[in-house]
Design a protein around this motif. Structure first.
Motif, PDB file in Angstrom:
ATOM      1  N   ALA A  24       1.641 -14.414   3.702  1.00 45.56           N
ATOM      2  CA  ALA A  24       2.643 -14.590   5.009  1.00 45.56           C
ATOM      3  C   ALA A  24       3.100 -13.076   5.208  1.00 45.56           C
ATOM      4  N   PRO A  25       2.192 -12.039   5.727  1.00 43.83           N
ATOM      5  CA  PRO A  25       2.716 -10.624   5.974  1.00 43.83           C
ATOM      6  C   PRO A  25       3.955 -10.587   6.818  1.00 43.83           C
ATOM      7  N   THR A  26       4.091 -11.254   7.518  1.00 45.73           N
ATOM      8  CA  THR A  26       5.143 -10.955   8.793  1.00 45.73           C
ATOM      9  C   THR A  26       6.375 -11.350   8.172  1.00 45.73           C
ATOM     10  N   THR A  27       6.373 -12.364   7.259  1.00 47.39           N
ATOM     11  CA  THR A  27       7.382 -12.884   6.523  1.00 47.39           C
ATOM     12  C   THR A  27       7.978 -11.851   5.687  1.00 47.39           C
ATOM     13  N   THR A  28       7.178 -11.449   4.859  1.00 48.11           N
ATOM     14  CA  THR A  28       7.263 -10.135   3.924  1.00 48.11           C
ATOM     15  C   THR A  28       7.802  -9.041   4.287  1.00 48.11           C
ATOM     16  N   MET A  29       7.094  -8.416   5.380  1.00 46.96           N
ATOM     17  CA  MET A  29       7.411  -7.403   6.120  1.00 46.96           C
ATOM     18  C   MET A  29       9.074  -7.677   7.010  1.00 46.96           C
ATOM     19  N   ALA A  30       9.482  -8.574   7.352  1.00 46.20           N
ATOM     20  CA  ALA A  30      10.738  -8.637   8.041  1.00 46.20           C
ATOM     21  C   ALA A  30      11.696  -8.590   6.986  1.00 46.20           C
ATOM     22  N   TYR A  31      11.444  -9.157   5.665  1.00 37.50           N
ATOM     23  CA  TYR A  31      12.340  -9.433   4.828  1.00 37.50           C
ATOM     24  C   TYR A  31      12.593  -7.766   4.057  1.00 37.50           C
ATOM     25  N   ILE A  32      11.514  -7.052   3.962  1.00 33.30           N
ATOM     26  CA  ILE A  32      11.640  -5.645   3.500  1.00 33.30           C
ATOM     27  C   ILE A  32      12.168  -4.905   4.538  1.00 33.30           C
ATOM     28  N   SER A  72       3.381  -1.777   7.468  1.00 32.12           N
ATOM     29  CA  SER A  72       2.416  -2.304   8.088  1.00 32.12           C
ATOM     30  C   SER A  72       1.623  -3.167   7.380  1.00 32.12           C
ATOM     31  N   THR A  73       0.194  -3.559   7.729  1.00 32.82           N
ATOM     32  CA  THR A  73      -0.570  -4.671   6.915  1.00 32.82           C
ATOM     33  C   THR A  73      -1.799  -4.019   6.464  1.00 32.82           C
ATOM     34  N   SER A  74      -2.215  -4.797   5.434  1.00 38.04           N
ATOM     35  CA  SER A  74      -3.668  -4.166   4.640  1.00 38.04           C
ATOM     36  C   SER A  74      -4.285  -5.301   4.398  1.00 38.04           C
TER      37      SER A  74
END
Length: 366
Positions: free
Chosen positions: A59-67, A77-79
């Protein structure tokens, strides 16, 4: 030039202690690593997308928002974001929402992934991988650039007068990198749209990387987006550092030997010679990565993999201290000194918004 790190979110047993982090520990560690990267002054942190063990990056967007909520400057960004098996409507809305939450402090890298079984899990056929990437991205662009979309394709149900919400921040869609290791079709896709091309070359010799980037640059110019040397390029990398190179090799060798991604194959020395993996002193890393532009031209983004193979969190944070304190400042100086004035900086939301305003002003003046 942007420097940062990327993670694939693997849960790997530490070969020196035989301890394996829990999923909870690994997810929390990802956040701590990102916060540390922000603290030491790196520019980018990219998180992966996998839907199978031993990975927790589903769930990259969840992790990115939390970061993003716990950092101040670093770009998320994503990878990579799986353009083949993730519905483009879902990508359009999830990442536009993230764009608003981060005030534009994000972009994304699209890719097909490296896990074959993921395709049937999401109702797709791996033999359609390239076609899915092409069709889904064409739709994604329309969803971000057109307020109302009517569309019909091969791989999903049609859309009739559909509006993706929210709309992109300031009317500027998130910047897209197309990530690929071996597919010239993806380099062509990036060039066609004038997007970024990220060659995650961590398992490949520089001769292959050079060919892929050169193809993208030629086609970027062919499609009229600028000269070949103005194309937007990113590279992957892997490093492990200690003040003394012998100590770095001694400490990292058991992780290399047992790592699922490259263990039980080439020796550490052979792998380091053939790929960007650099295990040694900070000065060795500086010299190795300063020379990358000799092969691919001046480029805009360099990401390092530092948290894989079962390395404990404490060690990863130490690597970030070295990367941010000793290596990246020198690489920035070298990159800035050699970059021609006509070669663009790495894209950011603020920079792209300013360029859009300038273009509008010029059009009004005409």
């Amino acid at each position: 030039m942007q420097f940062g790190i990327f993670t694939v979110g693997d849960v790997t047993t530490d070969p020196t202690t035989r301890t394996t982090p829990t999923e909870h520990e690994r997810i929390k560690a990802t956040v701590e690593i990102a916060k540390k990267a922000d603290e030491v002054g790196l520019d980018v942190v990219a998180v992966g997308q996998h839907h199978n063990p031993p990975f927790v990056a589903s769930a990259p967007t969840t992790t990115m928002a939390y970061i993003a909520a716990q950092t101040e400057h670093i770009l998320l960004s994503t990878s990579t974001t799986l353009i083949t098996t993730t519905d483009p409507v879902r990508i359009a809305e999830d990442y536009a929402t993230l764009q608003h939450l981060t005030d534009g402090r994000m972009d994304l890298m699209l890719g097909r992934g490296n896990t074959g079984p993921v395709y049937p899990w999401f109702g797709k056929d791996i033999r359609d991988g390239i076609a899915l990437a092409v069709e889904n991205y064409a739709l994604l662009r329309r969803l971000w650039t057109e307020d109302v979309v009517t569309w019909e394709g091969k791989f999903r149900t049609p859309l009739q007068s559909f509006t993706a919400t929210p709309r992109p921040l300031d009317g500027i869609a998130p910047f897209v990198w197309h990530g690929s290791i071996r597919s010239p079709e993806i380099a062509e896709q990036a060039a066609y749209y004038g997007d970024g091309f990220f060659h995650n070359n961590i398992f490949w010799p520089m001769s292959h990387t050079k060919q892929m980037v050169a193809l993208y640059r030629r086609r970027f110019e062919h499609y009229g987006h600028g000269s070949a040397d103005q194309a937007i390029v990113g590279l992957g990398g892997q490093v492990f550092m200690r003040a003394n190179s012998q100590d770095a090799v001694r400490e990292f060798r058991p992780y290399f030997n047992e790592a699922p991604v490259y263990g039980h194959g080439l020796s550490l020395e052979d792998f380091s010679r053939e790929t960007p993996l650099t295990v040694g002193s900070p000065q060795q890393v500086i010299e190795r990565y300063a020379a990358m532009a000799d092969h691919v031209g001046d480029y805009q983004r360099q990401l390092f993999l530092v948290d894989h193979a079962g390395l404990p969190l404490k060690t990863v944070l130490e690597q970030l201290d070295i990367l941010g304190g000793e290596v990246v400042p020198e690489l920035r100086k070298i990159a800035a000194a050699r970059k021609p004035a006509h070669v663009p900086d790495a894209p950011t939301h603020a920079g792209r918004l300013a360029a859009a305003h300038t273009q509008q002003t010029e059009e009004v003046a005409r």
